[in-house]
Design a protein around this motif. Structure first.
Motif, mmCIF file in Angstrom:
data_model
loop_
_atom_site.group_PDB
_atom_site.id
_atom_site.type_symbol
_atom_site.label_atom_id
_atom_site.label_comp_id
_atom_site.label_asym_id
_atom_site.label_seq_id
_atom_site.Cartn_x
_atom_site.Cartn_y
_atom_site.Cartn_z
ATOM 1 N N ALA A 55 -26.000 54.228 23.202
ATOM 2 C CA ALA A 55 -25.507 55.022 22.069
ATOM 3 C C ALA A 55 -24.354 54.325 21.352
ATOM 4 O O ALA A 55 -24.129 54.528 20.161
ATOM 5 C CB ALA A 55 -25.072 56.403 22.550
ATOM 6 N N SER A 56 -23.642 53.476 22.065
ATOM 7 C CA SER A 56 -22.514 52.726 21.488
ATOM 8 C C SER A 56 -22.985 51.516 20.689
ATOM 9 O O SER A 56 -22.169 50.741 20.201
ATOM 10 C CB SER A 56 -21.596 52.253 22.618
ATOM 11 O OG SER A 56 -22.303 51.380 23.493
ATOM 12 N N ASN A 57 -24.318 51.356 20.568
ATOM 13 C CA ASN A 57 -24.931 50.195 19.915
ATOM 14 C C ASN A 57 -24.743 48.896 20.709
ATOM 15 O O ASN A 57 -24.984 47.811 20.185
ATOM 16 C CB ASN A 57 -24.427 50.002 18.477
ATOM 17 C CG ASN A 57 -25.022 51.026 17.532
ATOM 18 O OD1 ASN A 57 -26.196 51.401 17.675
ATOM 19 N ND2 ASN A 57 -24.226 51.495 16.572
ATOM 20 N N GLN A 58 -24.330 49.010 21.938
ATOM 21 C CA GLN A 58 -24.279 47.867 22.842
ATOM 22 C C GLN A 58 -25.618 47.737 23.559
ATOM 23 O O GLN A 58 -26.310 48.731 23.800
ATOM 24 C CB GLN A 58 -23.168 48.044 23.880
ATOM 25 C CG GLN A 58 -21.758 47.989 23.323
ATOM 26 C CD GLN A 58 -20.736 48.265 24.405
ATOM 27 O OE1 GLN A 58 -20.517 49.409 24.816
ATOM 28 N NE2 GLN A 58 -20.100 47.205 24.896
ATOM 29 N N GLN A 100 -18.829 39.823 33.600
ATOM 30 C CA GLN A 100 -18.672 41.210 34.020
ATOM 31 C C GLN A 100 -18.297 42.067 32.815
ATOM 32 O O GLN A 100 -17.376 41.737 32.055
ATOM 33 C CB GLN A 100 -17.599 41.323 35.099
ATOM 34 C CG GLN A 100 -17.587 42.693 35.784
ATOM 35 C CD GLN A 100 -16.608 42.769 36.935
ATOM 36 O OE1 GLN A 100 -15.404 42.860 36.715
ATOM 37 N NE2 GLN A 100 -17.118 42.714 38.166
ATOM 38 N N VAL A 101 -19.044 43.170 32.649
ATOM 39 C CA VAL A 101 -18.871 44.052 31.493
ATOM 40 C C VAL A 101 -18.727 45.480 31.995
ATOM 41 O O VAL A 101 -19.418 45.893 32.932
ATOM 42 C CB VAL A 101 -20.083 43.958 30.534
ATOM 43 C CG1 VAL A 101 -19.892 44.882 29.336
ATOM 44 C CG2 VAL A 101 -20.289 42.518 30.069
ATOM 45 N N THR A 102 -17.825 46.248 31.363
ATOM 46 C CA THR A 102 -17.670 47.663 31.682
ATOM 47 C C THR A 102 -18.178 48.497 30.504
ATOM 48 O O THR A 102 -17.793 48.259 29.350
ATOM 49 C CB THR A 102 -16.203 48.022 31.968
ATOM 50 O OG1 THR A 102 -15.738 47.253 33.087
ATOM 51 C CG2 THR A 102 -16.057 49.507 32.284
ATOM 52 N N LEU A 103 -19.045 49.460 30.804
ATOM 53 C CA LEU A 103 -19.636 50.315 29.769
ATOM 54 C C LEU A 103 -19.344 51.776 30.088
ATOM 55 O O LEU A 103 -19.333 52.183 31.251
ATOM 56 C CB LEU A 103 -21.153 50.107 29.705
ATOM 57 C CG LEU A 103 -21.640 48.681 29.415
ATOM 58 C CD1 LEU A 103 -23.153 48.592 29.640
ATOM 59 C CD2 LEU A 103 -21.285 48.280 27.996
ATOM 60 N N GLU A 104 -19.112 52.543 29.020
ATOM 61 C CA GLU A 104 -18.896 53.985 29.167
ATOM 62 C C GLU A 104 -20.173 54.709 28.737
ATOM 63 O O GLU A 104 -20.644 54.557 27.613
ATOM 64 C CB GLU A 104 -17.719 54.445 28.293
ATOM 65 C CG GLU A 104 -16.384 53.787 28.617
ATOM 66 C CD GLU A 104 -15.782 54.307 29.915
ATOM 67 O OE1 GLU A 104 -16.206 55.392 30.373
ATOM 68 O OE2 GLU A 104 -14.892 53.629 30.465
ATOM 69 N N LEU A 105 -20.762 55.497 29.649
ATOM 70 C CA LEU A 105 -21.996 56.223 29.368
ATOM 71 C C LEU A 105 -21.807 57.707 29.627
ATOM 72 O O LEU A 105 -21.167 58.099 30.613
ATOM 73 C CB LEU A 105 -23.146 55.720 30.257
ATOM 74 C CG LEU A 105 -23.874 54.446 29.833
ATOM 75 C CD1 LEU A 105 -22.988 53.224 30.020
ATOM 76 C CD2 LEU A 105 -25.149 54.284 30.659
#
Length: 315
Positions: A55-58, A100-105
């Motif tokens: 949803a964040s377009n990532q 390493q990537v942090t995503l908020e879902l």
């Protein structure tokens, strides 16, 4: 529940290998099989199976490793599902292409992403042999390559199960066909998968097979293999193993080439299929090798590895 399987990949046609002495294998006998088998590898991590737009377009890239959800380590798909069951915004830590990537879902989005994760690789192939002395088996004649990772996966454990051929998609020039198979994953497994090498998969036979095993026959070494008539053992309907005629056209060290000459097999399959990898080849009553590849533009034409070489490389 029945699961449908198809072979994951066709590997490059020509691999030249060093030849090792054959004297140590003189008079060795193996049981030729030909049964379709379901293959399951438990992967070392939880992977994203396909690219997913958030949803964040990532983009969550296919092949990315899910390391943590809400700072809780994820070791299996069950871990991921348990973490996602908790409501509210979630923090996912992933490793994508070495970064390493942090995503908020949000919770609903996380539940959607779960369907794109996997912690196993499945496929179908053919059981080549059982060694009556050691109770080890060999199958496929080539390596399992994960379709997402595009490489041989690191795995924690593996199993093979008896499969039943439900449908055949015929091979045509330029378009490889394949077997569509089903198994009951709750049935007793046939064996473990201990090695996944360019010469096939190898492991311990566990006697889960409910039918009588064929008689062991002597293997044929490279120096004795000749061009001309031979046969392959494989299953193209249900779990029944049948014999089909071929012509060996080329023998070069531990590699063979052959043409399918059996009209029944040609009519049913168009020649060689994905899923036939590992089918035993027999000549003059002796065990010659295992089907490994097809020629995409000429589906009646196949390649094989000698069983002597396969056996040498199993240890």
């Amino acid at each position: 529940m029945n699961r449908h399987w198809r072979q994951l990949v066709i590997l490059p046609m020509l691999i030249f290998l060093l030849v090792m002495p054959v004297q140590a294998l003189a008079a060795k006998k193996l049981i030729p099989m030909g049964e379709a088998i379901g293959i399951q590898l438990q992967l070392s991590h939880v992977f994203v199976a396909h690219d997913v737009l958030l949803a964040s377009n990532q983009w969550m890239k296919g092949g990315a490793v899910i390391e943590k959800i809400n700072d809780i380590p994820v070791k299996s798909l069950a871990d991921a599902k348990q973490a996602v069951a908790k409501k509210g915004q979630q923090k996912w830590t992933i490793n994508s292409e070495g970064q390493q990537v942090t995503l908020e879902l949000q919770n609903q989005e996380a539940e959607h992403v779960i369907s794109f994760l996997k912690d196993e690789t499945d496929g179908v192939g053919t059981l080549t042999y059982i060694d009556p002395e050691t109770k080890n088996y060999g199958a496929l004649g080539h390596q399992i390559v994960d379709s997402t990772l595009q490489e041989a996966p690191v795995f924690k454990a593996g199993s093979i199960f008896l499969a039943s051929i439900q449908q055949i998609r015929k091979s045509t020039p330029g378009q490889p066909g394949y077997k569509i198979s089903s198994i009951e994953k709750h049935q007793e497994r046939l064996g473990s998968i201990d090695k996944n090498t360019i010469y096939g998969i190898f492991g311990r036979w566990e006697d889960g097979y409910q039918q009588r095993l064929p008689k062991a026959i002597e293997i044929m070494h490279e120096k004795d293999i000749k061009t001309g008539k031979a046969e392959i053992y494989t299953a193209i309907e249900g779990s029944k193993v049948e014999s089909f005629s071929i012509e060996i056209t080329k023998v070069e060290n531990e590699r063979l080439e052959f043409i399918v000459s059996d009209e029944k097999l040609i009519e049913k399959t168009g020649g060689i299929l994905q899923g036939m990898s590992g089918s035993p080849i027999i000549q003059d009553g002796r065990f010659v090798g295992a089907v490994t590849h097809m020629f995409v533009e000429e589906p009646k034409k196949g390649a094989a590895l000698t069983v002597a070489e396969m056996l040498r490389r199993s240890s």
